[in-house]
Design a protein around this motif. Structure first.
Motif, PDB file in Angstrom:
ATOM      1  N   ARG A   1       0.784  -1.304  -0.160  1.00 29.67           N
ATOM      2  CA  ARG A   1      -0.025   0.054  -0.018  1.00 29.67           C
ATOM      3  C   ARG A   1       0.820   1.198  -0.076  1.00 29.67           C
ATOM      4  O   ARG A   1       0.695   2.211  -0.807  1.00 29.67           O
ATOM      5  CB  ARG A   1      -0.835   0.158   1.326  1.00 29.67           C
TER       6      ARG A   1
ATOM      7  N   GLU B   1       2.496   1.660  -3.474  1.00 32.40           N
ATOM      8  CA  GLU B   1       1.313   2.067  -4.503  1.00 32.40           C
ATOM      9  C   GLU B   1       1.075   3.394  -4.267  1.00 32.40           C
ATOM     10  O   GLU B   1       0.957   4.156  -5.322  1.00 32.40           O
ATOM     11  CB  GLU B   1       0.138   1.150  -3.996  1.00 32.40           C
ATOM     12  N   THR B   2       0.785   4.161  -3.117  1.00 33.30           N
ATOM     13  CA  THR B   2       0.572   5.319  -3.010  1.00 33.30           C
ATOM     14  C   THR B   2       1.859   6.351  -3.374  1.00 33.30           C
ATOM     15  O   THR B   2       1.531   7.101  -4.185  1.00 33.30           O
ATOM     16  CB  THR B   2       0.572   5.684  -1.204  1.00 33.30           C
TER      17      THR B   2
ATOM     18  N   TYR C   1      -1.165  -3.407  -9.843  1.00 31.55           N
ATOM     19  CA  TYR C   1      -1.846  -2.781  -9.006  1.00 31.55           C
ATOM     20  C   TYR C   1      -1.703  -1.199  -9.518  1.00 31.55           C
ATOM     21  O   TYR C   1      -0.859  -0.726 -10.123  1.00 31.55           O
ATOM     22  CB  TYR C   1      -1.552  -2.428  -7.415  1.00 31.55           C
TER      23      TYR C   1
END
Length: 258
Positions: free
Chosen positions: A231, A234-235, A257
């Motif tokens: 996460r 991905e951010t 993703y």
């Protein structure tokens, strides 16, 4: 082999070790300090966006343990216009530029010899930078002692280095495909995506830049650790308008993703 290396290091009146923060150059630096007068050993590093901040901290930590003051020399201003096109000879161009800065500076600081952590195994790989090292008179003590990577690891253990240290690595430019413009901003993006993995991943990993995607390549043993940081990665990638792809280095699985 250790005795052979000590004999080689003992022949140098004073030695500057090109310390990248990686395992091989760290072993060489520790061996040089243990076999010589510490005052005759210099740690010198090319400081640029090609060097992850993780390794800057590592360099300062190791030098502090050894009682050395690391010489961190800025080289980006000189190398950036030469590397921006990111051609097939980028490694040679980079090393040639770096050695052209570090070698005379090391001599000016009293070093009689400048050496790096190249091993005999490195000679079997495509490493254009080795040509630059030869041209700029950089010595390879491990090669002279006939030492490969496994020998260097064993020597590190004998000096108290832990096996769970940083995995083998290369500069951040290797994450960017040849022909793609190499910029400070792109290097920072790669580093920021790799940053959460460095403290926890022990196997070899890479974040490679692909069209619209940052591809995280990792070993099976680190799967859960990589996914735990997904996460955050991905951010970071999303801020640059890119997605994340995770790929096992054995090619068994892939996840995307966006």
């Amino acid at each position: 082999m250790k005795s052979s290396l000590n004999s080689i290091l003992g022949e140098y009146r004073s030695l500057a070790v090109l310390f990248s923060g990686g395992r091989d150059s760290e072993v060489l630096l520790r061996a040089a300090v243990s076999s010589s007068d510490p005052g005759s050993v210099l740690s010198i590093t090319a400081d640029s966006p090609l060097l992850a901040d993780f390794y800057r901290r590592r360099i300062r930590q190791v030098c502090g343990e050894l009682g050395l003051v690391p010489a961190m020399l800025p080289v980006w201003r000189k190398m950036e216009p030469l590397l921006r096109k990111n051609g097939t000879e980028r490694c040679y161009v980079c090393r040639k530029t770096v050695y052209g800065v570090l070698f005379p500076e090391a001599l000016a600081r009293g070093a009689g010899t400048v050496a790096d952590g190249t091993t005999v195994d490195d000679l079997e790989e495509r490493r254009p930078g080795l040509r630059a090292a030869e041209e700029e008179h950089i010595m390879h003590p491990f090669v002279l002692a006939g030492m490969g990577r496994s020998d260097v690891i064993e020597l590190g253990r004998s000096m108290g280095m832990r096996d769970d240290g940083p995995p083998p690595d290369s500069c951040l430019a290797t994450r960017i495909p040849e022909g793609m413009e190499l910029t400070r901003e792109l290097l920072r993006l790669v580093e920021s995506v790799e940053a959460p993995l460095r403290p926890i991943v022990r196997g070899r990993f890479r974040v490679r830049v692909m069209p619209g995607i940052l591809r995280v390549e990792y070993q099976t043993v680190d799967g859960e650790k990589v996914l735990s940081c997904l996460r955050e990665m991905e951010t970071t990638a999303g801020r640059a308008g890119m997605g994340i792809e995770t790929v096992l280095t054995d090619g068994q699985s892939s996840s995307r993703y966006r």
